[in-house]
Structures are given as structure tokens and as C-alpha cells.
Design a protein around this motif. Structure first.
Motif, PDB file in Angstrom:
ATOM      1  N   ILE A   1       0.767  -0.717  -0.043  1.00 44.87           N
ATOM      2  CA  ILE A   1      -0.404  -0.490   0.360  1.00 44.87           C
ATOM      3  C   ILE A   1       1.221   1.324  -0.484  1.00 44.87           C
ATOM      4  O   ILE A   1       0.611   1.881  -0.514  1.00 44.87           O
ATOM      5  CB  ILE A   1      -0.824   0.109   1.365  1.00 44.87           C
ATOM      6  N   VAL A   2       2.062   1.286   0.689  1.00 44.14           N
ATOM      7  CA  VAL A   2       2.983   2.026   0.725  1.00 44.14           C
ATOM      8  C   VAL A   2       3.012   2.847  -0.679  1.00 44.14           C
ATOM      9  O   VAL A   2       3.072   3.574  -1.021  1.00 44.14           O
ATOM     10  CB  VAL A   2       4.205   2.234   1.923  1.00 44.14           C
ATOM     11  N   LYS A   3       3.860   1.609  -1.455  1.00 44.69           N
ATOM     12  CA  LYS A   3       4.542   1.633  -2.380  1.00 44.69           C
ATOM     13  C   LYS A   3       3.721   1.923  -3.317  1.00 44.69           C
ATOM     14  O   LYS A   3       4.525   3.391  -4.018  1.00 44.69           O
ATOM     15  CB  LYS A   3       4.904   0.133  -2.638  1.00 44.69           C
ATOM     16  N   GLN A   4       2.474   1.593  -3.997  1.00 42.88           N
ATOM     17  CA  GLN A   4       0.998   2.178  -4.558  1.00 42.88           C
ATOM     18  C   GLN A   4       0.923   3.587  -4.315  1.00 42.88           C
ATOM     19  O   GLN A   4       0.507   4.163  -5.173  1.00 42.88           O
ATOM     20  CB  GLN A   4      -0.074   1.293  -4.457  1.00 42.88           C
ATOM     21  N   ILE A   5       0.515   4.406  -3.100  1.00 40.23           N
ATOM     22  CA  ILE A   5       0.486   5.943  -2.555  1.00 40.23           C
ATOM     23  C   ILE A   5       1.697   6.303  -2.682  1.00 40.23           C
ATOM     24  O   ILE A   5       1.375   7.465  -3.457  1.00 40.23           O
ATOM     25  CB  ILE A   5      -0.107   5.334  -1.107  1.00 40.23           C
ATOM     26  N   ALA A   6       2.200   6.283  -2.757  1.00 43.06           N
ATOM     27  CA  ALA A   6       3.613   6.609  -2.593  1.00 43.06           C
ATOM     28  C   ALA A   6       3.766   7.274  -4.517  1.00 43.06           C
ATOM     29  O   ALA A   6       4.177   8.236  -4.764  1.00 43.06           O
ATOM     30  CB  ALA A   6       5.105   6.420  -2.214  1.00 43.06           C
ATOM     31  N   GLY A   7       3.786   6.255  -5.409  1.00 44.20           N
ATOM     32  CA  GLY A   7       3.580   6.002  -6.455  1.00 44.20           C
ATOM     33  C   GLY A   7       2.602   7.256  -6.996  1.00 44.20           C
ATOM     34  O   GLY A   7       3.138   8.186  -8.190  1.00 44.20           O
ATOM     35  N   LEU A   8       1.330   7.294  -6.533  1.00 40.66           N
ATOM     36  CA  LEU A   8       0.188   8.360  -6.902  1.00 40.66           C
ATOM     37  C   LEU A   8       1.226  10.269  -6.573  1.00 40.66           C
ATOM     38  O   LEU A   8       0.932  10.785  -6.976  1.00 40.66           O
ATOM     39  CB  LEU A   8      -0.617   7.938  -6.048  1.00 40.66           C
ATOM     40  N   LEU A   9       1.967   9.920  -5.091  1.00 43.00           N
ATOM     41  CA  LEU A   9       2.083  11.725  -4.934  1.00 43.00           C
ATOM     42  C   LEU A   9       3.264  11.921  -5.188  1.00 43.00           C
ATOM     43  O   LEU A   9       3.800  12.522  -4.529  1.00 43.00           O
ATOM     44  CB  LEU A   9       2.150  11.269  -3.305  1.00 43.00           C
ATOM     45  N   ASP A  10       4.036  10.890  -6.041  1.00 40.42           N
ATOM     46  CA  ASP A  10       5.648  11.432  -7.078  1.00 40.42           C
ATOM     47  C   ASP A  10       6.236  11.443  -5.613  1.00 40.42           C
ATOM     48  O   ASP A  10       7.408  11.953  -5.151  1.00 40.42           O
ATOM     49  CB  ASP A  10       5.634  12.840  -7.199  1.00 40.42           C
ATOM     50  N   ILE A  11       5.946  10.365  -4.583  1.00 43.54           N
ATOM     51  CA  ILE A  11       7.006  10.016  -3.446  1.00 43.54           C
ATOM     52  C   ILE A  11       8.317   9.028  -3.735  1.00 43.54           C
ATOM     53  O   ILE A  11       7.279   7.694  -3.565  1.00 43.54           O
ATOM     54  CB  ILE A  11       6.638   9.807  -1.922  1.00 43.54           C
ATOM     55  N   GLN A  12       9.311   9.388  -3.343  1.00 39.30           N
ATOM     56  CA  GLN A  12      10.446   8.307  -3.350  1.00 39.30           C
ATOM     57  C   GLN A  12      11.254   7.921  -2.192  1.00 39.30           C
ATOM     58  O   GLN A  12      10.999   8.636  -1.461  1.00 39.30           O
ATOM     59  CB  GLN A  12      11.725   9.069  -3.618  1.00 39.30           C
ATOM     60  N   ILE A  13      10.709   5.895  -2.168  1.00 36.04           N
ATOM     61  CA  ILE A  13      11.074   5.278  -1.331  1.00 36.04           C
ATOM     62  C   ILE A  13      12.638   4.945  -0.807  1.00 36.04           C
ATOM     63  O   ILE A  13      13.028   4.543  -1.709  1.00 36.04           O
ATOM     64  CB  ILE A  13      10.018   4.070  -0.842  1.00 36.04           C
ATOM     65  N   GLN A  14      13.041   5.122  -0.204  1.00 38.00           N
ATOM     66  CA  GLN A  14      14.651   4.049   0.440  1.00 38.00           C
ATOM     67  C   GLN A  14      14.709   3.322   1.273  1.00 38.00           C
ATOM     68  O   GLN A  14      13.772   3.971   2.431  1.00 38.00           O
ATOM     69  CB  GLN A  14      15.515   5.528   0.242  1.00 38.00           C
ATOM     70  N   VAL A  15      15.427   2.481   1.526  1.00 34.85           N
ATOM     71  CA  VAL A  15      14.748   1.252   2.367  1.00 34.85           C
ATOM     72  C   VAL A  15      16.609   1.003   2.737  1.00 34.85           C
ATOM     73  O   VAL A  15      17.283   0.020   2.372  1.00 34.85           O
ATOM     74  CB  VAL A  15      14.469  -0.193   1.816  1.00 34.85           C
ATOM     75  N   THR A  16      17.260   1.325   3.677  1.00 41.31           N
ATOM     76  CA  THR A  16      18.304   1.214   4.112  1.00 41.31           C
ATOM     77  C   THR A  16      18.414   0.267   5.536  1.00 41.31           C
ATOM     78  O   THR A  16      17.291   0.124   6.664  1.00 41.31           O
ATOM     79  CB  THR A  16      19.611   2.568   4.711  1.00 41.31           C
ATOM     80  N   ASN A  17      19.572  -0.844   6.177  1.00 45.26           N
ATOM     81  CA  ASN A  17      19.561  -1.181   7.173  1.00 45.26           C
ATOM     82  C   ASN A  17      20.579  -0.715   8.477  1.00 45.26           C
ATOM     83  O   ASN A  17      21.068   0.258   8.239  1.00 45.26           O
ATOM     84  CB  ASN A  17      20.108  -2.532   7.311  1.00 45.26           C
ATOM     85  N   THR A  18      19.868  -0.325   9.472  1.00 43.69           N
ATOM     86  CA  THR A  18      20.942   0.299  10.401  1.00 43.69           C
ATOM     87  C   THR A  18      21.318  -0.602  11.115  1.00 43.69           C
ATOM     88  O   THR A  18      21.823  -1.542  11.608  1.00 43.69           O
ATOM     89  CB  THR A  18      19.279   1.047  11.586  1.00 43.69           C
TER      90      THR A  18
END
Length: 615
Positions: free
Chosen positions: A570-587
Motif C-alpha cells: 500500500i505504501v508503494k502504490q500511494i507513494a507512486g501516486l504522490l511522486d514520493i520516493q522510498i529508500q530502504v536501508t538497514n540501521t
């Protein structure tokens, strides 16, 4: 000219005799000349005429005459000088003329023999050094002589070939036609013929040769012998055969392939169609040839096709690929995926387009069926989820009344039981909400309301709403908001949904007593949101899968962490609609960091006024 010297000498003497006789008769008739004068006239005339044609014997005769004149001084012969000069000079001159004529004839014969010898040497040199096989054939078609190239070509020595017929090394299927042609040649009905024949070398190797035969006639025009020339064309024949086989294979592929292959000129008129056209559209190749492709395209799709075709012809794009409908000749229509690109001639000039038509009617029907099933499934999920929300809300209300003591005090054991029930109800409510969200996203029923959003206020609301959830899981929730946060133009509800899902994910995977920290600061022309948990982290090989629907990591399955695997999707699909980029890293030290790069305005905001609903 010199071969006629002997006849010429006779002519000279005859002319001399005639002229002398005529002159003598004239003078005698006039009574003005005696015998001595006639002799002098004849002798002088002979010398003058001979000097014109044969100067060398005249010189010799003059010497004799001068000697004779010297003898005239002697008394015994001085009384008859004319007769003496005639007797001595005339025969000498005549003999000299004849001797000169014979000498010249011998010189000419020797010169011609030398020229003939040089010609024969030149022919022999060409004959032996030629790269083509050459042989002399008699009337019967037997070799009388052959050059080295012919011997090498057939793998036989000259002594083996001489006396053999030219067709003895020839392939049996070529013999009859060549014998017939050679017989016609020797009958004088033709002077030349040429054929392409197969020959066997001594070692059995098969050769292709171009066999050219020229007739040589004698002085009377009768056939005398023939000159045969053989040119090895095996390599070119094999290339032609390979090309023919390649063309046959290509033709076989083109004729049997299920895709329609076509070519048109720059106006769209067909110049080529393969048989798949008839199978696909019902129209024959004959009736479709030289007709325009627009005649076969659905009327609603013609304008689209024409615009795209002109874009390719005009050089605006290299190729086109799109979907159009082609009515079938008998009934209905077929969905076609059309692909084409420019066709150029040898000079690079545009002559039209060539491409393929792929019948995707069945695929379209399957897509429509899948779309219907998807819509039905989404509607069912939405209906079921909606029906579940009311009883879930009622259960949550009752357990909240129990937990806060409204219905009476609870023992410690009862309190733990109620908290566990509340946690399960919240998980169930989250699952229902996720199903509803996915249903709306997949069904394309999410509409964006773009507006100017107070970032700090919106995220504080999210924080307050998620605190109870964190307490239930015994996780500390912290939020750090930078005081310089700019407002953003986005859909407030959907943006809050993204942050909520990431916080929910962090709470779910954090250990009991752990923490989830949300940090928000301005950056990259907008706002940067980071959600950090202290869970187990995400292995690198799983990062490409975590946004897939219903994906559950092996660790989540092993530790029995509740969830449907829909939250991050859901996060991925909504982010695509709002032009939001997502990055994932391990702390470092454990845990995962999700980073959202939120633009100050979305592309959709830039295309439409703020405050408008965008589908």
C-alpha cells in the motif's frame, strides 16, 4: 602488293611493246624515222617505264648500256651501235625486272611467315597461360588439344583428354542437351552456344562449369573445328544454391508464421502480405494487394493509426507499436498489436513501412475476464471488510469499557486478558483496513484531493493516533519534527496513510521494550521523513520483494509476527501516486530505516489547481 610483282612485270613489258609498236607505226607512216631511230625510241621507252616500277634493275641495265657505248668506239662494232644497245640493254633490263619481282615475292613470303609465327606463339602463350580451361574439338567433339587449366580443372593429363569426347567427364543429366547443341553447331546452324554443366573430376569431386563453344569455319565457310572454354563457377553456384535455400526457408517461415507480415508505401497501400493475413482477417491476398491498410482498420481507430504512421514517415519517431481493431470479413473484429518501422531503398530513400500484425484478441478477452474477476474480488473484499468494521468497532468499544474499569474493576489476570483481546482486535481492524485500501488502489478508485498541507500538524496527528498502538506492543514511539518544515502540496489523507503504515510496520517488527523513531526535516526541495525501528533488519536479497503484495519474510513467518503482507505494498502504490520516493536501508547495530523523499508539490499538483480532486 608484292605478290603481284611477276604479273606486274609482264604488264610492264606488254605496255612497253604496245607503246613502242604504236609509236613506230606512227613514225614510219609519217616517213620521219628510220630503223635506228625506232630502236632508240624503244630502248629509251623501256628504260623510262621500267624505272618507274623497278629502279634497281634499271640501274644495272644502265651500267651495261654505258659499257656497250664504250665498245662502240671500236671499229668492228661502231657501224651498228643501236642494235648493240638493244641486244645488250633490253634483255638485261627484262631479266633484271623479273629477278627483282622474284626477290620481292620471297621477301614478302618470309615476312608473312614471321608474322604467322609470332601470331601462333602469341596464341600458344594465351592458350597455355589462360585461367580458363580451353580445348580444341574436332567435328566429332573429341579433344585434339587442351591447356593446363582444363587439365587441372578436370584432374586429368593432356594425354588422357586428347581423343576423348568433351562430354565424357560430364554429369549424365547434362550429356544429351550438350550433344544435341554440338551437333547443331557442326551442321553450321549456329556459331556459338553456352551452357552450365556439371563435371566430375578424377577424384569424384563435382564441379559446376560454364561451357562455351565457338565454331571455326574454313575459307569456304564450312565447319572445321570448335574451340571450347570451361569456367569453374562452383563457388558462385554454391552461393546461389545457399541463397536459394535461404530464400526458401525465409519464404517458408513467412508463409507459415502466425503473425501477419506486411509492407506498405508511404500512403499506407499494401505492397506485401503473407498468408497469415487471410487467416486473421478473412480477406484474400489478391483482393487486399494494392489496397490501403486504412480500409481494414476499425473506423474509431483510423485517426490514431494515420497520425502514428505520419510520425514515422516524417522521421519524428523510429517505430510505432500500439493496439488497433481490424474488422473481420465475415463478422466481428480482431484486436491487433501493430508494429512497424521505416523501409528504405538502396539509396536510403523512404519508400514506406514494414512491420507485423499480432492477433491479441484472445489475450484481450483474457485481460477483460481478469479485470472483471479483479473487480468482483475487490467488490467482495470491500463488501466483506465493510461488513466486518461494525462488529469490530463494537468489540473494541466493549473491551475498552472493560479495560478502563467502567464496567467494574479487573484483576491483573483479567486486565492482561483484555489487553490481549484489544491487541487482536486492533490487528483485525488493521487487516480489514489494508484489504479495503488495496481493493481501492487496484480498482483505480482512489481519488487524490491535492491541497496545501501543514506538515507538522499532520504528522503530530499521526503520532497521537499511533501512540496507543505502540503501548499495546510495549514499544516506545518518538517523533522529532524540525521547526522549519515547509508546507507541502499533496493529499493529506494519503500522505498520513503512508506514514501510518511505516510506523505500524516498525512497531510490529520491533522487540518488546524497543522503540520506533520518526524524524522529519526539510530537504531536497521538500520534506524528508525517516522511520527507524530496532527490529531484525531486512536482508539485501529480500529488499526487492518487501513491496510485493502479501509478501511475508522468512523471519516474520518464523517468529509468527502477525500481518497480511499488504502494508508496504500500500505504501508503494500511494507513494507512486504522490511522486514520493522510498529508500530502504538497514540501521547499524540492527533495525531498518525507511526514508520518504516528499516533494513540495507533486506532478499532478503542477498540472492541476490545488484543491481539485484528481482521479
Amino acid at each position: 602488293m608484292v605478290k603481284a610483282d611477276l604479273p606486274k612485270a609482264g604488264v610492264v613489258l606488254a605496255v612497253y611493246a604496245i607503246i613502242t609498236a604504236i609509236v613506230g607505226m606512227v613514225l614510219v607512216g609519217l616517213g620521219g624515222a628510220d630503223r635506228t631511230q625506232l630502236i632508240w625510241i624503244g630502248l629509251i621507252g623501256l628504260v623510262l617505264i621500267a624505272a618507274v616500277f623497278y629502279p634497281r634493275p634499271v640501274y644495272c641495265s644502265m651500267l651495261l648500256i654505258i659499257t656497250a657505248v664504250q665498245m662502240v668506239a671500236k671499229p668492228e662494232i661502231a657501224s651498228r651501235p643501236p642494235e648493240l644497245l638493244l641486244v645488250i640493254g633490253a634483255p638485261t633490263l627484262i631479266i633484271g625486272i623479273l629477278a627483282e619481282a622474284v626477290r620481292r615475292l620471297n621477301e614478302e613470303r618470309m615476312r608473312q611467315e614471321a608474322v604467322l609465327w609470332k601470331t601462333e606463339e602469341r596464341f600458344r602463350s594465351i592458350f597455355e597461360s589462360s585461367g580458363m580451361g580451353i580445348g580444341i574439338l574436332d567435328k566429332d567433339g573429341s579433344y585434339t588439344t587442351t591447356n593446363r587449366a582444363l587439365q587441372r580443372m578436370l584432374g586429368r593429363r593432356g594425354t588422357e583428354l586428347n581423343g576423348t569426347h568433351f562430354y565424357q567427364s560430364m554429369h549424365l543429366d547434362d550429356v544429351a542437351a550438350n550433344i544435341s547443341a554440338y551437333q547443331e553447331l557442326m551442321r553450321g546452324k549456329q556459331d556459338y552456344y553456352q551452357r552450365e554443366n556439371r563435371y566430375y573430376r578424377r577424384d569424384g569431386q563435382l564441379l559446376w562449369c560454364r561451357f562455351s563453344v565457338s565454331l571455326v569455319r574454313d575459307a569456304r565457310g564450312q565447319p572445321q573445328y570448335a574451340v571450347a572454354m570451361l569456367e569453374d563457377i562452383t563457388v558462385s553456384k554454391r552461393a546461389e544454391e545457399a541463397l536459394r535455400e535461404s530464400e526458401e526457408r525465409y519464404r517458408s517461415v513467412v508463409d507459415n508464421i502466425k503473425e501477419v507480415i506486411f509492407q506498405t508505401d508511404t500512403t499506407g497501400v499494401f505492397s506485401f502480405l503473407n498468408p497469415a493475413w487471410t487467416e486473421t482477417t478473412g480477406f484474400t491476398l489478391v483482393e487486399s494487394h494494392k489496397t490501403n491498410i486504412l480500409n481494414y482498420i476499425h473506423s474509431d481507430d483510423r485517426q490514431q493509426h494515420l497520425e502514428r504512421l505520419l510520425a514515422v514517415i516524417g522521421g519524428k519517431v523510429r517505430y510505432q507499436r500500439y493496439t488497433v481493431r481490424f474488422p473481420h470479413k465475415t463478422s466481428g473484429f480482431r484486436w491487433m498489436e501493430i508494429f512497424y518501422q521505416l523501409t528504405l531503398d538502396a539509396e536510403g530513400k523512404v519508400v514506406g513501412v514494414s512491420g507485423t500484425l499480432n492477433d491479441i484478441t484472445e489475450r484481450k478477452r483474457e485481460e477483460e475476464e481478469r479485470q472483471k474477476l479483479s473487480e468482483q474480488r475487490a467488490n467482495m473484499i470491500a463488501t466483506v471488510s465493510h461488513e466486518l468494521r461494525a462488529p469490530i468497532a463494537a468489540m473494541m468499544l466493549n473491551f475498552d469499557l472493560l479495560a478502563d474499569g467502567t464496567l467494574g474493576p479487573l484483576t491483573q489476570e483479567q486486565q492482561e486478558f483484555v489487553q490481549g483481546a484489544i491487541k487482536s482486535i486492533l490487528d483485525l481492524a488493521k487487516t480489514v483496513d489494508d484489504l479495503l485500501a488495496v481493493s481501492r488502489l487496484q480498482g483505480g478508485r482512489v481519488k487524490l484531493y491535492l491541497e496545501a498541507v501543514n506538515t507538522s500538524a499532520l504528522l503530530e496527528e499521526v503520532y497521537e493516533r499511533m501512540l496507543p498502538r505502540a503501548r499495546v506492543h510495549d514499544v516506545t514511539l518518538e517523533m522529532n519534527l524540525d521547526g522549519r518544515l515547509p508546507p507541502i502540496e499533496t493529499d493529506a489523507q494519503q500522505f498520513a496513510h503512508i506514514v501510518t503504515e511505516l510506523i505500524e510496520n516498525g512497531i510490529k517488527y520491533s522487540v518488546r521494550g524497543g522503540s520506533v523513531t520518526v524524524s522529519v526535516a526539510p530537504g531536497q526541495g521538500g520534506v524528508i521523513v525517516q522511520v527507524v525501528d530496532n527490529g531484525p533488519g531486512i536482508p539485501d536479497d529480500e529488499k526487492d520483494h518487501i513491496f510485493e503484495p502479501f509478501y511475508r519474510s522468512p523471519a516474520a513467518m518464523r517468529d509468527q509476527i502477525p500481518g497480511t503482507g499488504l502494508g508496504l505494498n500500500i505504501v508503494k502504490q500511494i507513494a507512486g501516486l504522490l511522486d514520493i520516493q522510498i529508500q530502504v536501508t538497514n540501521t547499524h547495530g540492527g533495525g531498518t530505516t525507511f526514508t520518504l523523499i516528499v516533494p513540495q508539490s507533486t506532478q499532478k499538483t503542477r498540472l492541476a489547481p490545488v484543491g481539485r480532486v484528481i482521479a
